[in-house]
Enzyme design. Sequence first.
Site, PDB file in Angstrom:
ATOM      1  N   ASP A  39      18.973  75.756  51.010  1.00 22.46           N
ATOM      2  CA  ASP A  39      18.741  75.198  52.339  1.00 22.46           C
ATOM      3  C   ASP A  39      19.552  73.916  52.517  1.00 22.46           C
ATOM      4  OD1 ASP A  39      16.943  77.186  52.969  1.00 22.46           O
ATOM      5  OD2 ASP A  39      15.210  76.044  52.264  1.00 22.46           O
ATOM      6  N   ARG A  66       9.400  76.204  48.749  1.00 25.27           N
ATOM      7  CA  ARG A  66       8.639  75.667  49.879  1.00 25.27           C
ATOM      8  C   ARG A  66       7.428  76.521  50.200  1.00 25.27           C
ATOM      9  NH1 ARG A  66      11.945  77.649  54.815  1.00 25.27           N
ATOM     10  NH2 ARG A  66      13.697  78.710  53.811  1.00 25.27           N
ATOM     11  N   TYR A 126      14.100  74.237  39.446  1.00 26.14           N
ATOM     12  CA  TYR A 126      14.137  73.247  40.515  1.00 26.14           C
ATOM     13  C   TYR A 126      13.309  72.026  40.145  1.00 26.14           C
ATOM     14  CZ  TYR A 126      15.529  77.229  43.479  1.00 26.14           C
ATOM     15  OH  TYR A 126      16.158  78.319  44.018  1.00 26.14           O
ATOM     16  N   ASP A 182       8.886  72.784  55.102  1.00 26.39           N
ATOM     17  CA  ASP A 182       9.645  71.701  54.490  1.00 26.39           C
ATOM     18  C   ASP A 182       9.764  70.548  55.490  1.00 26.39           C
ATOM     19  OD1 ASP A 182      11.715  72.307  56.279  1.00 26.39           O
ATOM     20  OD2 ASP A 182      12.856  73.451  54.817  1.00 26.39           O
TER      21      ASP A 182
END
Length: 327
Positions: free
Chosen positions: A56, A205, A84, A98
């Site tokens: 993203d 997310r 992550y 998000d």
Amino acid sequence: MSAPRTDRPAPPPRRPTAPDGLLVVDKPAGWTSHDVVGRVRRLAGTRKVGHAGTLDPMATGVLVLGVGRATKLLTYVVGADKEYRATVRLGVTTTTDDAEGEVVARADASGVVRAALDAEVARLTGDILQAPSAVSAIKVDGKRAYARVRAGEQVELAARPVTVSRFDVHDARTVAPGTAGLPDDVPAALDLDVTVVCSSGTYVRALARDLGAALGVGGHLTALRRTRVGGYALEGAVTLEEAEAQADRDEVLATVPLADAARATFPVRDLTDAESVALSYGQWVAASGAAGTTAAMAPDGTLVALVEDTRRGGADLARPVLVLAPA
């Protein structure tokens, strides 16, 4: 009829074509993955550039790109597990799960106790069913889900199986109103610093959303940094500025050679000369004895093909699924 203009600046000279290979980029915030591909196409002197797994715009970190023939490897890199580092804000729900979305609900998260938090994190670890975020790039009847949402449609995506190998909470801190971007007149939030290791297709997310929902306060992602894709880690990534400086200095963009790229992703099988020739013609060879995809290397270290064991005519054999050094 007006005369053609002659004062237009000359287009910049095309750069020399980069060698076939991978480029591991540390994607900056605010860039789409397609933006990065466009920049690398110019640096690599070729349009044959693709990426393995979208990030993203708000996210940063490892984005694996293929140049030339290495684009054929990306299908296999996409399926690798990913790691992550992220920050989850509990107490605030957004339209996109998000920080880029609009806030739709707030709740006081200061009362969330660690035992309850750890219990819900545990439920979101392992093999789970996860509904992707509505603003994901998943196609619904040929159109991206996020495009349908932006057009005002209600989109509900079916849950799908994913694997979350690690979901570790390193720090939990209360965010008082008026601090850390929280308005003065809203309830307190709770920020979590986490590490997530997950299978391809997992949305971090969505983990933030589901964790907040399970705790009854809502949640969304405020920061996301991908630190690893398969065997490609952040330590081996370059920024776009570093890549451009290197290409300017050496007159050609450097890439990770095909053989090295394959070694970072697949188990390796060393071939005989005869097997190398056979595979280069697309012929089957003796089984590798390994599950999944294997990188088949010629005696000189060249990546000849990717192979997978299968049964044929009552015998176990290795069939080429991708030939990189055709005869």
